[in-house]
Scaffold this active site. Structure first.
Site, PDB file in Angstrom:
ATOM      1  CB  SER A  52       5.475 -11.501 -10.142  1.00 51.45           C
ATOM      2  OG  SER A  52       5.759 -11.932  -8.852  1.00 51.45           O
ATOM      3  CB  ILE A  53       1.677  -8.767 -13.051  1.00 54.05           C
ATOM      4  CG1 ILE A  53       0.333  -9.469 -12.827  1.00 54.05           C
ATOM      5  CG2 ILE A  53       1.600  -7.781 -14.198  1.00 54.05           C
ATOM      6  CD1 ILE A  53      -0.822  -8.553 -12.487  1.00 54.05           C
ATOM      7  CE  LYS A 113      -3.940  -2.166  -7.460  1.00 53.93           C
ATOM      8  NZ  LYS A 113      -2.458  -2.105  -7.557  1.00 53.93           N
ATOM      9  CE1 TYR A 149      -7.919  -5.948  -5.847  1.00 52.33           C
ATOM     10  CE2 TYR A 149      -8.505  -3.656  -6.194  1.00 52.33           C
ATOM     11  CZ  TYR A 149      -7.596  -4.673  -6.273  1.00 52.33           C
ATOM     12  OH  TYR A 149      -6.343  -4.427  -6.771  1.00 52.33           O
ATOM     13  N   GLY A 184       8.845  -5.348  -8.505  1.00 52.02           N
ATOM     14  CA  GLY A 184       7.655  -6.153  -8.215  1.00 52.02           C
ATOM     15  C   GLY A 184       7.715  -7.601  -8.646  1.00 52.02           C
ATOM     16  CB  VAL A 193       8.274   0.996  -2.722  1.00 54.89           C
ATOM     17  CG1 VAL A 193       8.966   0.299  -3.870  1.00 54.89           C
ATOM     18  CG2 VAL A 193       7.069   0.198  -2.247  1.00 54.89           C
ATOM     19  CE  LYS A 243      -5.173 -19.842  -6.722  1.00 58.58           C
ATOM     20  NZ  LYS A 243      -5.890 -21.044  -6.654  1.00 58.58           N
ATOM     21  CB  THR A 244      -0.002 -13.055  -8.273  1.00 60.54           C
ATOM     22  OG1 THR A 244      -0.871 -12.085  -7.674  1.00 60.54           O
ATOM     23  CG2 THR A 244      -0.089 -12.969  -9.786  1.00 60.54           C
ATOM     24  CG  LEU A 245       3.210 -14.365  -2.827  1.00 61.85           C
ATOM     25  CD1 LEU A 245       3.075 -15.878  -2.920  1.00 61.85           C
ATOM     26  CD2 LEU A 245       4.681 -13.970  -2.823  1.00 61.85           C
ATOM     27  CB  ALA A 246      -0.213  -9.310  -4.629  1.00 60.45           C
TER      28      ALA A 246
HETATM   29  P1  NAD Z   1       3.022 -10.262  -6.618  1.00 60.29           P
HETATM   30  O1  NAD Z   1       2.835 -10.658  -5.192  1.00 60.29           O
HETATM   31  O2  NAD Z   1       3.729 -11.196  -7.487  1.00 60.29           O
HETATM   32  O3  NAD Z   1       3.722  -8.834  -6.714  1.00 60.29           O
HETATM   33  C1  NAD Z   1       3.576  -7.843  -5.714  1.00 60.29           C
HETATM   34  C2  NAD Z   1       4.963  -7.286  -5.463  1.00 60.29           C
HETATM   35  O4  NAD Z   1       4.902  -6.180  -4.573  1.00 60.29           O
HETATM   36  C3  NAD Z   1       5.912  -8.323  -4.839  1.00 60.29           C
HETATM   37  O5  NAD Z   1       7.078  -8.426  -5.616  1.00 60.29           O
HETATM   38  C4  NAD Z   1       6.239  -7.706  -3.465  1.00 60.29           C
HETATM   39  O6  NAD Z   1       7.542  -8.014  -3.032  1.00 60.29           O
HETATM   40  C5  NAD Z   1       6.099  -6.238  -3.802  1.00 60.29           C
HETATM   41  N1  NAD Z   1       5.990  -5.368  -2.618  1.00 60.29           N
HETATM   42  C6  NAD Z   1       4.995  -5.301  -1.706  1.00 60.29           C
HETATM   43  N2  NAD Z   1       5.291  -4.378  -0.760  1.00 60.29           N
HETATM   44  C7  NAD Z   1       6.505  -3.849  -1.099  1.00 60.29           C
HETATM   45  C8  NAD Z   1       7.354  -2.877  -0.532  1.00 60.29           C
HETATM   46  N3  NAD Z   1       7.029  -2.218   0.603  1.00 60.29           N
HETATM   47  N4  NAD Z   1       8.524  -2.587  -1.141  1.00 60.29           N
HETATM   48  C9  NAD Z   1       8.875  -3.223  -2.283  1.00 60.29           C
HETATM   49  N5  NAD Z   1       8.115  -4.165  -2.881  1.00 60.29           N
HETATM   50  C10 NAD Z   1       6.951  -4.479  -2.284  1.00 60.29           C
HETATM   51  O7  NAD Z   1       1.539  -9.991  -7.170  1.00 60.29           O
HETATM   52  P2  NAD Z   1       1.021  -9.335  -8.535  1.00 60.29           P
HETATM   53  O8  NAD Z   1      -0.402  -9.771  -8.637  1.00 60.29           O
HETATM   54  O9  NAD Z   1       1.963  -9.587  -9.640  1.00 60.29           O
HETATM   55  O10 NAD Z   1       0.982  -7.777  -8.171  1.00 60.29           O
HETATM   56  C11 NAD Z   1       1.636  -6.780  -8.912  1.00 60.29           C
HETATM   57  C12 NAD Z   1       0.725  -5.589  -9.128  1.00 60.29           C
HETATM   58  O11 NAD Z   1      -0.348  -5.957  -9.986  1.00 60.29           O
HETATM   59  C13 NAD Z   1       0.083  -5.046  -7.852  1.00 60.29           C
HETATM   60  O12 NAD Z   1       0.012  -3.642  -7.930  1.00 60.29           O
HETATM   61  C14 NAD Z   1      -1.325  -5.635  -7.930  1.00 60.29           C
HETATM   62  O13 NAD Z   1      -2.266  -4.880  -7.185  1.00 60.29           O
HETATM   63  C15 NAD Z   1      -1.552  -5.515  -9.414  1.00 60.29           C
HETATM   64  N6  NAD Z   1      -2.653  -6.312  -9.955  1.00 60.29           N
HETATM   65  C16 NAD Z   1      -2.749  -7.628  -9.676  1.00 60.29           C
HETATM   66  C17 NAD Z   1      -3.811  -8.349 -10.209  1.00 60.29           C
HETATM   67  C18 NAD Z   1      -3.971  -9.818  -9.906  1.00 60.29           C
HETATM   68  O14 NAD Z   1      -5.091 -10.336 -10.043  1.00 60.29           O
HETATM   69  N7  NAD Z   1      -2.928 -10.524  -9.539  1.00 60.29           N
HETATM   70  C19 NAD Z   1      -4.767  -7.718 -11.015  1.00 60.29           C
HETATM   71  C20 NAD Z   1      -4.625  -6.362 -11.281  1.00 60.29           C
HETATM   72  C21 NAD Z   1      -3.564  -5.660 -10.737  1.00 60.29           C
END
Ligand code: NAD
Length: 278
Positions: free
Chosen positions: A19-20, A165, A158, A13, A68, A195-198
Site C-alpha cells: 500500500s502507498i 480523482k 482509469y 489506507g 470511511v 502495483k497495489t491491491l486497489a
Molecule cells: P491499497 O489497496 O493498498 O489501498 C487502498 C485502501 O483503501 C485500502 O487500505 C482499503 O482498505 C481502503 N479502503 C477502501 N474502501 C474503504 C472504506 N470504505 N473505508 C475504509 N478504507 C477503505 O491501494 P493503494 O494503491 O495504496 O491506494 C491508496 C490511494 O492511492 C488510493 O486513493 C489510490 O487511488 C491512490 N493511488 C494509487 C495509485 C496506484 O497506482 N496504486 C496511483 C495513484 C494514486
C-alpha cells in the site's frame, strides 16, 4: 532530530506492505512520528491481522476499524484517536474504491449507483475524514490525500476513477481555502502507477505501468518509498508555505506532451492518413 519528532497523526489506507500508505507510514515512523491507523472493519478480524503485519513493527499507537463511508465509524474512530493523542498534527487519507464493473466499463456507461459509490468512497470520504481530523488538529497541521493523473487528463482504463480523482483534487483546493486561516495545509500527491491491491481493479494496469516507464523522462515507475518521502515533506513543516497543491511523484510522466524517447524505444513511426496534411 527526525522530521516528525514530537508529531502525532493518523494514517488511513494501509491494507498490506504494498500500500502507498505503508510507504508513508514507514517514512514518518523512521522520522520520529507517532501514528494511529485505521482499517476496514470486518467480523473475521482478517483486515486487522493484515494491517498489523505491516504496522506492528512501526510501534502503532492505535489500530482501529473505520469504514470511511459511515459517519458513525468516522466519529468513533476519531474519538479513539483523541483519547490516545489529544491533538494531532497530520492526517493521511489514502483510500479509494469503485465497483469493478463501473471502472471496467466506458465512462459513458457508468451506472448511477456506481458513480455514487465511487465518489462517496474516493472523494466525499476525504471531506468527511478531513473534517473530523481538523477538529482535533493543532493549528498549522497538515492533511494529505492520494490522487492520480487520470483526474487531470484522460487515461484510458482509469475511467470513472478519473472523474472521482478530479473531484478529489478540487476538494483539496476548497479544503485548503477553508482550513487556511488555522494554518492547516491540505495537499494531494499524484502518484505514478504502482502495483497495489486497489490498482488491480483498474483494467489494463500493467499497460499503465509500461506506459509510465516508457514515456516518463526518468524511464521508470515510482516506488511507495518515493511517494512516502514526498508525502512526508508535504506533511512536515518543511512545506509550511504550500497548500492546495497536487504534487506529482511520477518520474515526470505528467510533463510529457508526446511519446518522447518511447518513439524510438517502441519503434513507433507516427503516420498521417493520406491527405490529412494537404
Ligand atoms: P491499497 O489497496 O493498498 O489501498 C487502498 C485502501 O483503501 C485500502 O487500505 C482499503 O482498505 C481502503 N479502503 C477502501 N474502501 C474503504 C472504506 N470504505 N473505508 C475504509 N478504507 C477503505 O491501494 P493503494 O494503491 O495504496 O491506494 C491508496 C490511494 O492511492 C488510493 O486513493 C489510490 O487511488 C491512490 N493511488 C494509487 C495509485 C496506484 O497506482 N496504486 C496511483 C495513484 C494514486
Amino acid at each position: 532530530m527526525g522530521l516528525f519528532e514530537n508529531k502525532v497523526g493518523v494514517i488511513m489506507g494501509v491494507a498490506n506492505d504494498r500500500s502507498i500508505a505503508s510507504g508513508i507510514a514507514k517514512f514518518i515512523h523512521q522520522e520520529g512520528g507517532k501514528i494511529a491507523y485505521s482499517h476496514l472493519p470486518d467480523e473475521s478480524g482478517r483486515m486487522e491481522k493484515r494491517i498489523r503485519r505491516v504496522v506492528d513493527d512501526l510501534d502503532p499507537k492505535l489500530v482501529a476499524p473505520c469504514d470511511v463511508n459511515k459517519d458513525s465509524d468516522i466519529a468513533s474512530f476519531f474519538l479513539k484517536v483523541e483519547e490516545v493523542f489529544g491533538k494531532i498534527d497530520f492526517f493521511v487519507h489514502s483510500v479509494a474504491f469503485a465497483p469493478k464493473e463501473d471502472i471496467r466499463c466506458s465512462t459513458v456507461d457508468v451506472s448511477r449507483e456506481g458513480f455514487r459509490v465511487a465518489l462517496d468512497s474516493s472523494c466525499y470520504s476525504f471531506i468527511a475524514t478531513a473534517r473530523a481530523a481538523a477538529k482535533i488538529m493543532n493549528d498549522n497541521g497538515a492533511i494529505l490525500t492520494m490522487s492520480y493523473f487520470g483526474g487531470e487528463k484522460v487515461c484510458a482504463g482509469y475511467n470513472l476513477m478519473g472523474v472521482a480523482k478530479a473531484a478529489l483534487e478540487c476538494s483539496v483546493r476548497y479544503l485548503a481555502y477553508d482550513l487556511g486561516p488555522r494554518g492547516i495545509r491540505v495537499n494531494s500527491v499524484s502518484a505514478g502507477p504502482i502495483k497495489t491491491l486497489a490498482a488491480s481493479a483498474v483494467g489494463d494496469f500493467s499497460q499503465m505501468l509500461g506506459l509510465n516507464a516508457g514515456i516518463a523522462p526518468m524511464g521508470r515507475t515510482v516506488t511507495i518509498e518515493e511517494v512516502g518521502r514526498t508525502s512526508g515533506f508535504l506533511l512536515s513543516d518543511y512545506s509550511s508555505g504550500t497548500t492546495g497543491e497536487n504534487v506529482h511523484v511520477d518520474c515526470g510522466y505528467n510533463i510529457m506532451g508526446n511519446l518522447g524517447r518511447a518513439f524510438e524505444r517502441w519503434n513507433v513511426e507516427p503516420t498521417v492518413t493520406k491527405g490529412a496534411l494537404d
